[in-house]
Design an enzyme around this catalytic site. Structure first.
Site, PDB file in Angstrom:
ATOM      1  N   SER A 286       0.463  -4.116  19.955  1.00 44.98           N
ATOM      2  CA  SER A 286       0.429  -2.761  20.523  1.00 44.98           C
ATOM      3  C   SER A 286      -0.975  -2.527  21.055  1.00 44.98           C
ATOM      4  CB  SER A 286       0.717  -1.728  19.439  1.00 44.98           C
ATOM      5  OG  SER A 286      -0.407  -1.569  18.585  1.00 44.98           O
ATOM      6  N   ASP A 287      -1.162  -1.476  21.852  1.00 46.25           N
ATOM      7  CA  ASP A 287      -2.529  -1.063  22.130  1.00 46.25           C
ATOM      8  C   ASP A 287      -3.006  -0.244  20.927  1.00 46.25           C
ATOM      9  OD1 ASP A 287      -4.983  -0.635  23.234  1.00 46.25           O
ATOM     10  OD2 ASP A 287      -4.255   0.032  25.176  1.00 46.25           O
ATOM     11  N   TRP A 288      -4.270   0.078  20.928  1.00 47.37           N
ATOM     12  CA  TRP A 288      -4.924   0.760  19.800  1.00 47.37           C
ATOM     13  C   TRP A 288      -4.202   2.084  19.481  1.00 47.37           C
ATOM     14  CZ3 TRP A 288      -9.635  -0.571  17.260  1.00 47.37           C
ATOM     15  CH2 TRP A 288     -10.228   0.444  16.502  1.00 47.37           C
ATOM     16  N   GLY A 289      -3.452   2.085  18.414  1.00 45.38           N
ATOM     17  CA  GLY A 289      -2.762   3.316  18.009  1.00 45.38           C
ATOM     18  C   GLY A 289      -1.547   3.665  18.857  1.00 45.38           C
TER      19      GLY A 289
END
Ligand code: NOJ
Length: 728
Positions: A286-289
């Site tokens: 995933s991307d950050w968060g």
């Protein structure tokens, strides 16, 4: 008899030993057998740990403001390592190898976007080189610095086609064209990953941000992206499909919402297309968060549902937000997530770890001399010079002639270091930068006197420094004004409502212009700029971008004429912000002769592909191997390009096609191939394009199915065009 017994005992001992060595620890066993063997031995908790990524070290990303995670679970799948310290990495890895039950190595990742410590030009600049071999070389030398610093995996390349320069992340990709992004994406993957992922200096690449992030509405970062299925396939998916075909190990899912289904919860893009149709067998992070952000995006009521949606859509590893670590087990107990999906995700992560050789060589050798090596600097300087684009050169004012003895060097970038590094410069240090002043002094030596004055800051209203710059200009033969953006004005979360430079910089140029001295603008920026007012005042304009550590040297080599500029824009420069979006592969209007802006010209200032040289290149008519081909036949097109000037130079030939009336309307023209070569003064070279109808003339529909339709196509290169028939 005695020796027989010893031998037997030895053989038995060896046999026991071999029986005890699990397959997954056997270097020689095939990767898939090792993956399956290890998976069988893992508990559910151990499996879930593999699907999580934490961080170590001090976060140097301004968007996460010195964020430091207090700890990470032993046996975690991956860590973002901000430390740049291989010994530190090794100490963490040792715990994973020796103190966890199965000894599964950690995968260390980091954002190495345009260099680790040796900082190269930003990606948007690199694309203007139209030199994919050079970018591949750059990624390879950058991978070496990265690997020796303890990092196995870079979150790069970013191949988000971007057509709104208000979006700050336009600086991180290769511009507005799908094919250009695809070619540079492929070059980056090849450079980072080398021929084998487990080679000493190879690192895993990560294609990001899958998919459509560049379409963020209004250029506002993290925003909704309204993308029709047709545009998704013909524009945004193109670079990803190429990158997967080139063997990219991993993919990062985007922050953006794709027309109602966020990229990090999108089963269609992540599973149906990426994993099933394109057979990607690496993993998606995933991307950050971006998992927990599914709540903000309105598709998950709580973190648990966010985790369920992201995981079942195809996001295998959760970056940073701990949603998977806290919820996957419960979701399995509730039978919302099947074990088959857990096993699939874990296998993907393990597969990449095995391919990288992490199980067999988990530690980083300590090599002191790993940064700023001569080979890296040579590539950095060549790439910086080839990325620069000469936009205007009235009366051949450039290169600077021997008759020039006094140069006024002004502007906020003239002595700057930090901002020439550009955004997201990893462990790059401002002190490594050759300033423009230093570079020019070195290049021109004692022959030229430089009258330096800052002239103004990047922004603000303080005009008090302008007078000194005007004075420097009056005393000089020519003015070189270095203006542009601060490094932090582009990159993540740096949207702007206007792409014009702050008024103070325009004011400085207007005052300098009044001196009547020839005026050269050097632009250092991370996005296209609105040059409507600046362009008419300048005699010459060189788009330098943010060139990295060799900035001053590379720029000086162009200004002196030692290197002939060869960059061409990989992104259109609108005349004003109000023209956005404007890009070269637009579709034709219903009334092509109408629909113009009433208040400004409708055409942009500089189109994609524009760029001047100190010499002239003449294109002869395009020659075809045949005027008509069938769908299963190839066509060879050649064009002879002559360097008619007195200076040797490199010319990138860009081959475009324009399609006939089709069942789905096509852009007015589309880039299909490019190649850059050096042509000695007075000589000519033949460029060749082997056109494959299935690859180059077919187009996708709204579900990615390709169609190839007969008709009359136009092929273009330089100022030449020719028609040919495609028949059934
Ligand atoms: C957020 C960015 O969008 C992404 O590009 C980057 O790789 C991650 N953070 C990790 O730093």
């Amino acid at each position: 008899m005695k020796s027989f017994t010893t031998l037997t005992l030895l053989l038995i001992a060896q046999g026991i030993c071999m029986a005890q060595t699990p397959i997954y620890k056997n270097k020689k066993a095939p990767t898939e057998s090792r993956v399956e063997d290890l998976l069988k031995r893992m508990t559910l908790d151990e499996k879930i740990l593999q699907l999580n990524q934490g961080t170590v070290g001090d976060n140097n990303n301004p968007n996460n403001n010195g964020f430091k995670k207090p700890s990470f679970a032993e046996g975690i799948g991956s860590l973002i390592d901000f430390s740049a310290d291989p010994a530190f990495r090794n100490s963490i890895q040792k715990r994973a190898m020796e103190e966890t039950r199965l000894g599964i190595p950690i995968l260390f990742g980091y954002d190495v976007i345009h260099g680790f410590r040796t900082v190269y030009p930003i990606s948007l600049a690199q694309g203007c080189s139209f030199n994919t071999e050079l970018v591949q070389q750059m990624c390879a030398v950058s991978a070496k610095e990265t690997k020796l610093s303890g990092v196995d995996w870079t979150f790069s390349p970013m191949i988000d086609v971007a057509r709104d320069p208000r979006w700050g992340r336009v600086s991180e990709g290769y511009g507005e064209d799908p094919y250009t992004n695809a070619m540079f994406g492929v070059a980056s993957v090849r450079g980072y990953q080398g021929n084998q992922l487990d080679a000493p200096y190879s690192i895993a690449a990560c294609l990001k941000h899958f998919v459509g992030y560049g379409m963020s509405e209004g250029g506002r970062d993290y925003h909704y992206a309204d993308i029709s299925p047709q545009s998704l396939w013909e524009t945004y998916m193109v670079p990803y499909q190429a990158g997967i075909k080139a063997g990219a190990a991993t993919v990062m899912s985007g922050f953006n919402d794709i027309s109602g289904i966020p990229a990090s919860a999108n089963h269609y893009t992540l599973t149906e297309v990426l994993k099933n149709r394109w057979s990607h067998d690496g993993f998606v992070v995933s991307d950050w968060g971006s998992v927990e952000q599914l709540m903000a995006q309105g598709v998950a009521k709580d973190r648990k549902e966010a985790g369920l949606k992201a995981f079942m859509a195809g996001v295998d590893m959760d970056m940073e937000d701990d949603v998977y670590s806290q919820n996957l087990k419960q979701l399995i107990t509730e039978k919302k997530i099947p074990m088959t999906r857990i096993d699939d995700a874990v296998k993907r992560v393990l597969r990449i770890k095995f391919r990288l050789g992490l199980f067999d060589s988990p530690y980083t050798p300590i090599v002191e001399q790993r940064y700023l090596q001569p080979e890296s600097k040579v590539v950095a300087q060549q790439l910086a010079a080839e990325s620069m684009v000469l936009l205007k050169n009235d009366q051949h004012i450039l290169p600077i002639t021997a008759a020039t003895s006094k140069i006024a060097l002004v502007g906020p970038l003239a002595k700057d270091q930090e901002d020439l590094l550009g955004n997201w410069h990893a462990h790059g240090e401002a002190a490594d930068i050759t300033t423009i002043l230093d570079g020019l002094q070195k290049e021109f030596g004692q022959k030229v006197q430089f009258n330096y004055a800052k002239g103004c800051a990047f922004d603000g209203t303080d005009e008090s420094l302008i007078a000194e710059a005007v004075e420097a200009a009056r005393k000089s033969d020519i003015i070189i004004a270095c203006i542009g953006e601060k490094a932090g004005w582009t990159g993540e979360n740096t949207s702007r409502s206007t792409i014009a430079l702050p008024a103070i910089q325009e004011k400085l140029i207007a005052e300098l212009k009044k001196t009547g001295k020839p005026l050269v603008l050097i632009l250092g920026n991370g996005r296209p700029l609105e040059l409507m007012r600046l362009q008419p005042m300048a005699d010459a304009i060189l788009e330098m971008w943010q060139p990295g550590i060799t900035a001053g040297d590379a720029l000086a080599s162009i200004l002196s004429g030692r290197v002939n500029p060869s960059g061409k824009l990989d992104i259109t420069f609108p005349l004003t912000t109000g023209q956005i979006p404007t890009y070269y592969d637009m579709r034709q209007a219903a009334r092509p002769y109408s629909g113009k802006y009433q208040d400004i010209p409708t055409d942009p200032l500089y189109w994609f592909g524009y760029g001047l040289s100190y010499t002239n290149f003449n294109y002869a008519p395009i020659q075809l191997s045949s005027a008509s081909i069938r769908k299963n036949q190839k066509l060879t097109a050649t064009v002879e390009v002559k360097n008619t000037g007195a200076t040797t130079g490199k010319e990138a030939v860009l081959w475009y096609i324009s399609a006939p009336a089709s069942s789905i309307s096509r852009p007015m023209k589309e880039l299909k191939y490019f190649e850059k070569k050096e042509i000695a003064a007075g000589t000519k070279i033949i460029y060749k394009f082997e056109l494959d109808p299935i690859r180059d003339l077919s187009f996708p529909d709204a579900d990615g199915k390709r169609h190839l339709e007969a008709g009359t196509f136009t092929l273009m290169a330089g100022d030449q065009k020719i028609k040919f028939e495609l028949t059934d």
